[in-house]
Design an enzyme around this catalytic site. Sequence first.
Site, short mmCIF file in Angstrom:
data_model
loop_
_atom_site.label_atom_id
_atom_site.label_comp_id
_atom_site.label_asym_id
_atom_site.label_seq_id
_atom_site.Cartn_x
_atom_site.Cartn_y
_atom_site.Cartn_z
N GLU A 95 -10.11 -0.95 -19.55
CA GLU A 95 -9.87 -1.04 -20.99
C GLU A 95 -11.22 -0.86 -21.66
O GLU A 95 -12.00 -1.81 -21.76
CB GLU A 95 -9.26 -2.40 -21.34
CG GLU A 95 -7.88 -2.64 -20.73
CD GLU A 95 -6.78 -1.89 -21.46
OE1 GLU A 95 -7.00 -1.51 -22.63
OE2 GLU A 95 -5.71 -1.68 -20.87
N CYS A 137 -12.67 -3.57 -30.45
CA CYS A 137 -12.61 -2.27 -29.75
C CYS A 137 -11.75 -1.26 -30.49
O CYS A 137 -12.01 -0.06 -30.42
CB CYS A 137 -12.10 -2.46 -28.33
SG CYS A 137 -10.49 -3.24 -28.26
P1 NAD Z 1 -19.82 -4.74 -21.01
O1 NAD Z 1 -19.27 -3.59 -20.27
O2 NAD Z 1 -21.27 -4.81 -21.25
O3 NAD Z 1 -19.46 -6.13 -20.28
C1 NAD Z 1 -18.16 -6.45 -19.88
C2 NAD Z 1 -18.20 -7.24 -18.60
O4 NAD Z 1 -18.85 -6.48 -17.59
C3 NAD Z 1 -18.96 -8.57 -18.71
O5 NAD Z 1 -18.19 -9.58 -18.08
C4 NAD Z 1 -20.24 -8.31 -17.95
O6 NAD Z 1 -20.74 -9.45 -17.28
C5 NAD Z 1 -19.84 -7.25 -16.93
N1 NAD Z 1 -20.96 -6.40 -16.59
C6 NAD Z 1 -21.99 -6.03 -17.40
N2 NAD Z 1 -22.84 -5.22 -16.72
C7 NAD Z 1 -22.34 -5.08 -15.47
C8 NAD Z 1 -22.77 -4.39 -14.31
N3 NAD Z 1 -23.89 -3.67 -14.29
N4 NAD Z 1 -22.00 -4.47 -13.22
C9 NAD Z 1 -20.86 -5.18 -13.21
N5 NAD Z 1 -20.42 -5.88 -14.27
C10 NAD Z 1 -21.14 -5.84 -15.39
O7 NAD Z 1 -18.96 -4.75 -22.32
P2 NAD Z 1 -19.16 -5.61 -23.60
O8 NAD Z 1 -20.43 -5.20 -24.25
O9 NAD Z 1 -18.94 -7.05 -23.26
O10 NAD Z 1 -17.93 -5.16 -24.52
C11 NAD Z 1 -18.03 -4.17 -25.48
C12 NAD Z 1 -17.27 -2.94 -25.08
O11 NAD Z 1 -15.99 -3.29 -24.62
C13 NAD Z 1 -17.06 -1.99 -26.22
O12 NAD Z 1 -17.25 -0.68 -25.78
C14 NAD Z 1 -15.61 -2.21 -26.59
O13 NAD Z 1 -15.00 -1.12 -27.22
C15 NAD Z 1 -15.01 -2.49 -25.27
N6 NAD Z 1 -13.79 -3.24 -25.41
C16 NAD Z 1 -12.62 -2.66 -25.07
C17 NAD Z 1 -11.44 -3.35 -25.25
C18 NAD Z 1 -10.12 -2.75 -24.87
O14 NAD Z 1 -9.17 -3.52 -24.83
N7 NAD Z 1 -10.02 -1.47 -24.61
C19 NAD Z 1 -11.47 -4.63 -25.77
C20 NAD Z 1 -12.68 -5.20 -26.10
C21 NAD Z 1 -13.84 -4.51 -25.91
#
Ligand code: NAD
Length: 462
Positions: free
Chosen positions: A214, A248
């Site tokens: 997502e 998002c």
């Molecule tokens: P992110 O990808 O930075 O982090 C999400 C999760 O991934 C966190 O739990 C984090 O600990 C983990 N993570 C971070 N780096 C990692 C790595 N190198 N390896 C493994 N895991 C890792 O995302 P974010 O900044 O928390 O969220 C923002 C993004 O999420 C935006 O792009 C937004 O559009 C998207 N989003 C999508 C939805 C949807 O339902 N489609 C909903 C909310 C947010």
Amino acid sequence: MTTLAAPTAVAELLRRQRAYWNTGATRSLDFRLAQLKALRTAIVQHQAEIIDAAKRDLGRPEFEGYIEVAVISEIDYVIKHLRRWAKPRKASLALSQRPGSAWVQPEPLGVVLVIGPWNYPFQLIISPLIGAIAAGNCAILKPSELAPATSAVLVQLIETTFDPAHITLVEGGVDTAQALLAERFDHIFYTGGERVGKIVMQAAAQHLTPVTLELGGKSPCIVDADVNLEVAARRIVWGKCLNAGQTCVAPDYLLVDERIKAELVAALQQRIQACYGENPAQSPDYSRIVNDRQFDRLVGLLGQGTVLVGGDHNRDDRYIAPTLIDGIGWDDPIMQEEIFGPLLPILTYRDLDDAIAAVNQRPKPLALYLFSRDRQVQTQVIDRTTAGSMCLNDVVVQVAVWNLPFGGVGSSGMGSYHGQYSFDTFSNLKSVLKKPFWLDVDWRYPPYQDKVKVFRKLIGLS
Ligand code: NAD
């Protein structure tokens, strides 16, 4: 709650969950319903802490904090329909395949991993969890470390509600996520950005684990000339400013029929003022940017175009005003990345074909919005564009319709969830064909001799 110090700790967690899953306890529908009810009760009990945590993590007003708690309405919806979804789904058989009967039998996948983001940090862990429980799985949850207050509430709620052999939560950052991703799960459900989505998919590929991703992206909002400007402006400002744009499915940018641009800008400005007053920094209803890194990134995007409204910001408070930006071109940096903040570039079009072509030249968005009363315009945009979801004459609210799938397409994600789509995502939809013994026609068995003719006929050749 588990703090993972070593890979062996992750392996032990999984071993316990697999052992529990193998007992078959989670397969019972009564068990699943009881767990969902327990989850609902726990959320209701913890509602004040959930809302308070959203305030501490994101400066969220109480009203917007309730968006996190609103997952209880999805639980109610799932509880109401679960018995029907879990039933075998009958499939008809062609004459050549009879006698027999066929059906799809949903069955749980096993042990699943849910990784969540910081922007709706409670809801985006709990909503996938609802599907995982409903489908009869065990789950390990990894909330975002960037929303620590919510993470702490989740720890408490999960720990006091579930047997950790069934559902458990692991707090931590990148290292923890990577330790989890190194293990073999039966499904990985990830919500977050595109960059990490690729890391998740790569890790999953080592075990051929299926993933739901997502992700985000730039969700366009097209505004045709034939609209109720006031209502359009109310909805756009609400959807863009909710959680200070850190949503998002927020409209990322406006693509407006040039004939109504000036009027629309005036209506948007009026709405921003009506919602947040002369100085939104003092409004109790306006959230803050999650951290300094995101704040600096957003302020970095402010140097482009002409600020029509807003633009003021304060790093101490991580405040950025609702901001309308004019004079932006498709090649400007603000149009190259998901904004994920309260900045709204306003681009224009003269001809709808050009607007559609511009949208189609870019990565497939998570959501696409169109404001128009004109049915032909509506049909054109629905038929000639693509997006994970579309909403006509409103923004964001499509995600709360539990019987619509929610997910992205292309670089905005893969797979979907909510309601029955969650149930199916976390299930193996097993095909079953049952044949009786009483009839066994000879046409498929060697020696084939002249049976080719029969076979040709059966597959539709003359
Ligand atoms: P992110 O990808 O930075 O982090 C999400 C999760 O991934 C966190 O739990 C984090 O600990 C983990 N993570 C971070 N780096 C990692 C790595 N190198 N390896 C493994 N895991 C890792 O995302 P974010 O900044 O928390 O969220 C923002 C993004 O999420 C935006 O792009 C937004 O559009 C998207 N989003 C999508 C939805 C949807 O339902 N489609 C909903 C909310 C947010």
